[in-house]
Design a protein around this motif. Structure first.
Motif, PDB file in Angstrom:
ATOM      1  N   TRP A  32       0.841  -1.201   0.000  1.00 25.83           N
ATOM      2  CA  TRP A  32       0.000   0.000   0.000  1.00 25.83           C
ATOM      3  C   TRP A  32       0.869   1.241   0.000  1.00 25.83           C
ATOM      4  CZ3 TRP A  32      -4.870   1.483  -0.681  1.00 25.83           C
ATOM      5  CH2 TRP A  32      -5.245   2.772  -0.265  1.00 25.83           C
ATOM      6  N   THR A  33       0.578   2.170  -0.892  1.00 24.73           N
ATOM      7  CA  THR A  33       1.256   3.461  -0.905  1.00 24.73           C
ATOM      8  C   THR A  33       0.217   4.549  -1.089  1.00 24.73           C
ATOM      9  OG1 THR A  33       1.655   3.335  -3.284  1.00 24.73           O
ATOM     10  CG2 THR A  33       3.431   2.559  -1.832  1.00 24.73           C
ATOM     11  N   LEU A  34       0.360   5.622  -0.331  1.00 28.46           N
ATOM     12  CA  LEU A  34      -0.607   6.714  -0.389  1.00 28.46           C
ATOM     13  C   LEU A  34      -0.546   7.434  -1.731  1.00 28.46           C
ATOM     14  CD1 LEU A  34      -2.743   8.251   1.204  1.00 28.46           C
ATOM     15  CD2 LEU A  34      -0.932   9.748   2.074  1.00 28.46           C
ATOM     16  N   GLY A  35       0.655   7.502  -2.321  1.00 28.09           N
ATOM     17  CA  GLY A  35       0.797   8.200  -3.585  1.00 28.09           C
ATOM     18  C   GLY A  35      -0.020   7.574  -4.700  1.00 28.09           C
ATOM     19  N   PHE A  37      -2.661   5.648  -4.329  1.00 33.30           N
ATOM     20  CA  PHE A  37      -4.072   5.821  -3.984  1.00 33.30           C
ATOM     21  C   PHE A  37      -4.543   7.233  -4.340  1.00 33.30           C
ATOM     22  CE2 PHE A  37      -7.255   6.826  -0.543  1.00 33.30           C
ATOM     23  CZ  PHE A  37      -8.303   6.134  -1.138  1.00 33.30           C
ATOM     24  N   ARG A  38      -3.729   8.233  -4.020  1.00 33.47           N
ATOM     25  CA  ARG A  38      -4.085   9.612  -4.345  1.00 33.47           C
ATOM     26  C   ARG A  38      -4.199   9.804  -5.856  1.00 33.47           C
ATOM     27  NH1 ARG A  38      -0.568  11.801  -1.402  1.00 33.47           N
ATOM     28  NH2 ARG A  38       1.089  11.960  -2.958  1.00 33.47           N
ATOM     29  N   THR A 149      -5.480  -0.914  -4.428  1.00 38.87           N
ATOM     30  CA  THR A 149      -5.700   0.521  -4.603  1.00 38.87           C
ATOM     31  C   THR A 149      -6.973   0.795  -5.386  1.00 38.87           C
ATOM     32  OG1 THR A 149      -3.307   0.897  -4.585  1.00 38.87           O
ATOM     33  CG2 THR A 149      -4.683   2.656  -5.471  1.00 38.87           C
ATOM     34  N   THR A 153     -10.227   2.781  -3.998  1.00 39.84           N
ATOM     35  CA  THR A 153     -10.779   3.917  -4.730  1.00 39.84           C
ATOM     36  C   THR A 153     -12.278   3.756  -4.955  1.00 39.84           C
ATOM     37  OG1 THR A 153      -8.655   4.219  -5.867  1.00 39.84           O
ATOM     38  CG2 THR A 153     -10.582   5.285  -6.831  1.00 39.84           C
TER      39      THR A 153
END
Length: 307
Positions: A32-35, A37-38, A149, A153
């Motif tokens: 998991w990476t926030l980037g 997902f964003r 991801t 979303t």
């Protein structure tokens, strides 16, 4: 030092180095990476299709509110003499906050799951059809991380879509009808502040009721490279399940359909709250998410995306 000991130490050293490389790879490519997902959030919510779906959902409470206002202009009861129509519709004229509950009850059987089915069905199939899926995996996103991801979303869209309906209904209810203390289904009175809290809680429950649909749509999206086919199949399955849920002869199967307990959120307007159907609904959604999420992972990780 014997040759056997030397060989054993060399083997241990090799295993240690291999373990270190695996650990470094795991840290460099986490699940998991926030980037990412964003980036997926921005891509999804910038699409005209997504904005159009949210616009349609926002318009439903407006239409319901105006219809109730016109119908009750002569003092008659909303929903006709028998009080028919969506749940809570007859109470809207007394308190505009009931328009939130009515709008969610009106959109949950079709509009909300349809919108989620469209977004979920297009999540992977749309990328494959556009030829961008292989580039996402080369990025390197990794199949498991990309699938997780995409699902996150779609869940974010579930929440956003539900809140759009709730906020639109609250604004229209405040403009067209009085606000204040409200009467629960059990006949007790609660303050407007507590009513707002319950409305927010109901919105979250409605959003959680869609996680099974999201997983189903994502699984269908892994089966084809056509976004339109995936969206149509998902919406068709949703419609079929809800039709089956209305056939009396299949009553033994009804509790296992993901749509069966959708309207259980009305129990949050009881005093005290009835949790039995609510927990069944959330448990059923979690089961569908686990089954179709696992199926989507198994299919996507083995899928040939270069074809």
């Amino acid at each position: 030092m014997s040759r056997a000991e030397t060989s054993s130490r060399a083997e241990d050293s090799s295993r240690t180095e291999e373990a270190s490389r695996i650990e470094e790879a795991r840290r460099a490519n986490p699940l998991w990476t926030l980037g990412l997902f964003r980036s997926e959030l921005l891509t999804t919510f910038r699409r005209w299709r997504t904005l159009a779906l949210l616009g349609v959902l926002a318009a439903v409470p407006v239409l319901v509110g105006i219809a109730v206002k016109i119908e009750t202009g002569d003092g008659s009861t909303a929903g006709g003499p028998g009080g028919g129509g969506p749940a809570f519709i007859s109470q809207i004229t007394n308190n505009g906050l009931f328009l939130v509950f009515t709008a969610l009850a009106a959109t949950l059987p079709f509009f909300l799951p349809m919108a989620v089915g469209v977004v979920a069905g297009d999540a992977l199939a749309g990328e494959a059809n556009a030829g961008t899926l292989r580039y996402l995996l080369v990025a390197p996103a990794g199949r498991s991380r990309l699938l997780l991801t995409k699902y996150a979303t779609v869940l974010a869209f579930c929440l956003a879509a539900t809140l759009v309906v709730a906020v639109s209904a609250l604004a229209v209810g405040a403009l067209l009808f009085p606000l204040g203390d409200l009467t629960t289904i059990s006949g007790t009175r609660i303050g407007f502040g507590e009513g707002l809290v319950r409305a927010l809680l109901i919105a979250f429950v409605v959003a959680a009721s869609l996680i099974g649909v999201a997983a189903l749509g994502l699984f269908v999206s892994t089966l084809t490279n056509s976004g339109i086919a995936a969206m149509a199949t998902t919406v068709g399955l949703l419609t079929t399940v809800q039709i089956l849920d209305q056939i009396p002869q299949l009553s033994a199967l009804h509790p296992y359909f993901f749509s069966h307990y959708w309207l259980s959120f009305a129990d949050l307007m009881r005093e005290p709250v009835h949790w039995e159907d609510l927990t069944r609904n959330l448990g059923l959604q979690a089961l569908y998410a686990a089954v179709f999420g696992s199926a989507a992972w198994a299919r996507f990780t083995a899928k040939d995306i270069t074809a």
